[in-house]
Scaffold this active site. Sequence first.
Site, mmCIF file in Angstrom:
data_model
loop_
_atom_site.group_PDB
_atom_site.id
_atom_site.type_symbol
_atom_site.label_atom_id
_atom_site.label_comp_id
_atom_site.label_asym_id
_atom_site.label_seq_id
_atom_site.Cartn_x
_atom_site.Cartn_y
_atom_site.Cartn_z
ATOM 1 N N GLY A 93 0.969 -1.287 0.270
ATOM 2 C CA GLY A 93 0.217 0.130 -0.280
ATOM 3 C C GLY A 93 0.651 1.121 -0.132
ATOM 4 N N ASP A 104 10.601 -6.573 -3.848
ATOM 5 C CA ASP A 104 8.762 -8.110 -2.652
ATOM 6 C C ASP A 104 9.067 -8.940 -3.403
ATOM 7 O OD1 ASP A 104 6.102 -6.157 -1.979
ATOM 8 O OD2 ASP A 104 6.654 -8.669 -2.449
ATOM 9 N N LYS A 116 4.451 -9.449 -7.573
ATOM 10 C CA LYS A 116 4.050 -8.075 -7.497
ATOM 11 C C LYS A 116 5.082 -7.373 -8.391
ATOM 12 C CE LYS A 116 1.822 -7.698 -3.045
ATOM 13 N NZ LYS A 116 1.861 -7.529 -1.937
ATOM 14 N N ASN A 119 7.316 -5.833 8.625
ATOM 15 C CA ASN A 119 7.847 -6.445 9.358
ATOM 16 C C ASN A 119 9.006 -5.632 9.850
ATOM 17 O OD1 ASN A 119 10.142 -8.032 7.900
ATOM 18 N ND2 ASN A 119 8.623 -7.976 6.407
ATOM 19 N N THR A 162 13.068 -6.923 8.322
ATOM 20 C CA THR A 162 13.523 -6.421 7.032
ATOM 21 C C THR A 162 13.651 -4.833 7.041
ATOM 22 O OG1 THR A 162 11.669 -7.785 5.612
ATOM 23 C CG2 THR A 162 12.590 -5.570 4.204
ATOM 24 N N CYS A 199 -0.891 -5.273 8.972
ATOM 25 C CA CYS A 199 -1.759 -4.483 8.786
ATOM 26 C C CYS A 199 -2.959 -5.591 8.193
ATOM 27 C CB CYS A 199 -1.208 -3.393 7.394
ATOM 28 S SG CYS A 199 -1.446 -3.730 5.922
ATOM 29 N N CYS A 228 23.491 3.248 19.691
ATOM 30 C CA CYS A 228 22.604 2.826 18.808
ATOM 31 C C CYS A 228 23.405 1.566 18.722
ATOM 32 C CB CYS A 228 21.911 3.569 17.433
ATOM 33 S SG CYS A 228 21.468 2.813 16.317
ATOM 34 N N CYS A 232 24.764 2.279 14.331
ATOM 35 C CA CYS A 232 24.840 4.008 13.682
ATOM 36 C C CYS A 232 25.712 4.482 14.641
ATOM 37 C CB CYS A 232 24.115 5.071 13.037
ATOM 38 S SG CYS A 232 23.434 6.303 14.684
HETATM 39 ZN ZN ZN Z 1 21.175 4.675 15.188
#
Ligand code: ZN
Length: 255
Positions: free
Chosen positions: A46, A67, A91, A136, A139, A192, A248, A251
């Site tokens: 979507g 996809d 798709k 998800n 991914t 969804c 993090c 990064c």
């Molecule tokens: Zn980060």
Amino acid sequence: MSASDGERATDAQALRYARHIVLPEVGSAGQARLERARVLIVGLGGLGCPAAQLLAGSGIGRLWLNDFDTVDASNLPRQILYTPADVGKPKTEAAAARLLELNPAIVVEQIRDRASAAQLRELLGHIDVVLDGTDNFATRFAVSDACVESRTPLVSGAAIRLEGQIAVFRNDGTGPCYRCVYDEADEWLGDCQGNGVLAPVTATIGAMMALETLKLLLELDDAEPALQLWDARSGAWTRVALRRNPDCVSCGASV
Ligand SMILES: [Zn+2]
């Protein structure tokens, strides 16, 4: 192609993109930049469908579509590149055919499986902007990590029920990355299918993802990093400033 054929093709392109070219923010140079651009769209649902449609129509020179899924009848209300005749087809195949009808001057590449980390790393060496409209976490984190590593800008969108959100992660070493903002506990990546979503909500966020991509390519994006949240019931947009997480795992290690 003769010189006159070449001139006719150039005239046709100038006519096609006239409403872009007349904008001082774009001009002929900006449109030429879009035509040289290489964009990867991960997830042709979507969000990815309207984003791909607008980017192809805008003349993005080379689109990669990723996809692994096939078209299902329940996709049709919001996945606007597909028709009932496409049900059961991959798709990427159905989307590529529709996008090339819309703009035969562009090149559309298809990746029909879940791209591995190694595939993403290889591909991102040739990509200017990545759009992620998947549903998800696995991914999304894999795509973000590959974008951080290759310093590729990532436009991330999500939509459930009557709410949407979008953020741009420039991944240039200064701002936050996707993992600085989201963790596995976030309900926004609940699928969804389970939650439901109203079709124009995904179309709105998908169009915003295309807009943010054009702004990145045209260097019109001068806003501070922010998450834009949209409440479709009230129509209100809210901007939440995003900060880098120094701890993090993606990064944080690169500073
Ligand atoms: Zn980060």
